[in-house]
Design an enzyme around this catalytic site. Sequence first.
Site, PDB file in Angstrom:
ATOM      1  N   CYS A   1     -26.551 -10.286 -14.960  1.00 40.58           N
ATOM      2  CA  CYS A   1     -26.433 -10.147 -13.508  1.00 40.58           C
ATOM      3  C   CYS A   1     -27.626  -9.396 -12.914  1.00 40.58           C
ATOM      4  O   CYS A   1     -27.674  -8.166 -12.934  1.00 40.58           O
ATOM      5  CB  CYS A   1     -25.135  -9.425 -13.157  1.00 40.58           C
TER       6      CYS A   1
ATOM      7  N   CYS B   1     -26.777  -7.026 -10.064  1.00 43.63           N
ATOM      8  CA  CYS B   1     -26.190  -5.741 -10.474  1.00 43.63           C
ATOM      9  C   CYS B   1     -27.246  -4.823 -11.095  1.00 43.63           C
ATOM     10  O   CYS B   1     -27.252  -3.620 -10.850  1.00 43.63           O
ATOM     11  CB  CYS B   1     -25.099  -5.938 -11.520  1.00 43.63           C
ATOM     12  N   ASP B   2     -28.116  -5.368 -11.930  1.00 44.48           N
ATOM     13  CA  ASP B   2     -28.963  -4.524 -12.787  1.00 44.48           C
ATOM     14  C   ASP B   2     -30.463  -4.591 -12.487  1.00 44.48           C
ATOM     15  O   ASP B   2     -31.244  -3.856 -13.085  1.00 44.48           O
ATOM     16  CB  ASP B   2     -28.739  -4.916 -14.271  1.00 44.48           C
TER      17      ASP B   2
END
Length: 307
Positions: free
Chosen positions: A134, A137-138
Amino acid sequence: MSQVHKVIIIGSGPAGYTAALYTSRALLKPLLFAGYASGGQLMLTSDVENYPGYPEGIMGPEIMSDFRKQAEKFGTEIVDKDVSSVDLSSRPFKVTVEGEDFFSESIIISTGAEARWLGSENEDQYKGRGISTCATCDGAFFKDKEVIVIGGGDSAMEEATFLTRFASKVTIIHRRERLRASQIMSLRARENPKIDWKLNTSIKSWTGSDNILTGAVLTNTKDNTDSNLSFDGAFIAIGHQPITGFLENQLDVDNHGYILNKINTMTSVNGVFACGDVVDTRYRQAITAAGMGCMAAIDCERWLEEN
Ligand code: NAP
């Protein structure tokens, strides 16, 4: 037996919330189990540019928040818990959530799909320690670092383009010469000066030190030769698999585990409907999932009337 609901909806992406909107407007008082990670895959997406009605685009979490509010406005009861199992062998159907049983005359399944992993050597060791599925997200953890993205589809192009906001260099690694991605997404990635390409290449194993990822051994898929590549982070974007574990083989599915609908959106069990990415191996778009959620709600409403 406790209260028997008219309809229980499992899953809270565009399909589930749209099914909830339609069934609540049909006064069926749906109970929706949204899961702990409610909102589905769009919660992990930044800009959504292809959902009609938003000419300037919209952030994934924002549109999902709107979907939810609209379903709630007409009386959908939403529980942010995961369904652990269902019993479809007799009616009313039983839905078990953290040891508590709920009963319903009909069920709409819209649990979607989750990211697939490569399964290359050492992958488990570096999951969350440099390997992610992701970018939204990261990605921010890799400011001014070098990362790779694995995959040749729209997800890989989107993730790679997004990651150039943070990373100093993004290398797309794809196992074939030809990309699967759409023209517009491929072109956007190809025109990005921060993106480099390694085609006809796969990941043989992951390497690292002190349990932190530092690179990988790559294999050239044409001549089978290996080489080493150093980087700081890896994003796997090779597609998704349907989330159907809680069904324990009670519905007919295809070879890849996607639910097979028999008549319109009704599954192999009368009164159980499925919509969105959990059935869709072809389109997999937010708009098609929402459309299918609407279809499932209408099919469900008519089935309840007839039965
Ligand atoms: P996808 O289209 O199925 O592409 C998956 C890619 O990963 C393919 O290039 C595939 O290689 C590769 N792959 C699969 N398994 C692999 C493995 N074991 N090892 C190495 N590579 C592997 O999946 P997706 O990109 O997630 O897209 C899914 C759907 O969502 C599509 O319909 C797409 O259009 C849509 N989507 C749209 C947008 C957008 O429009 N903004 C963004 C993201 C996704 P091969 O090509 O060799 O099979």
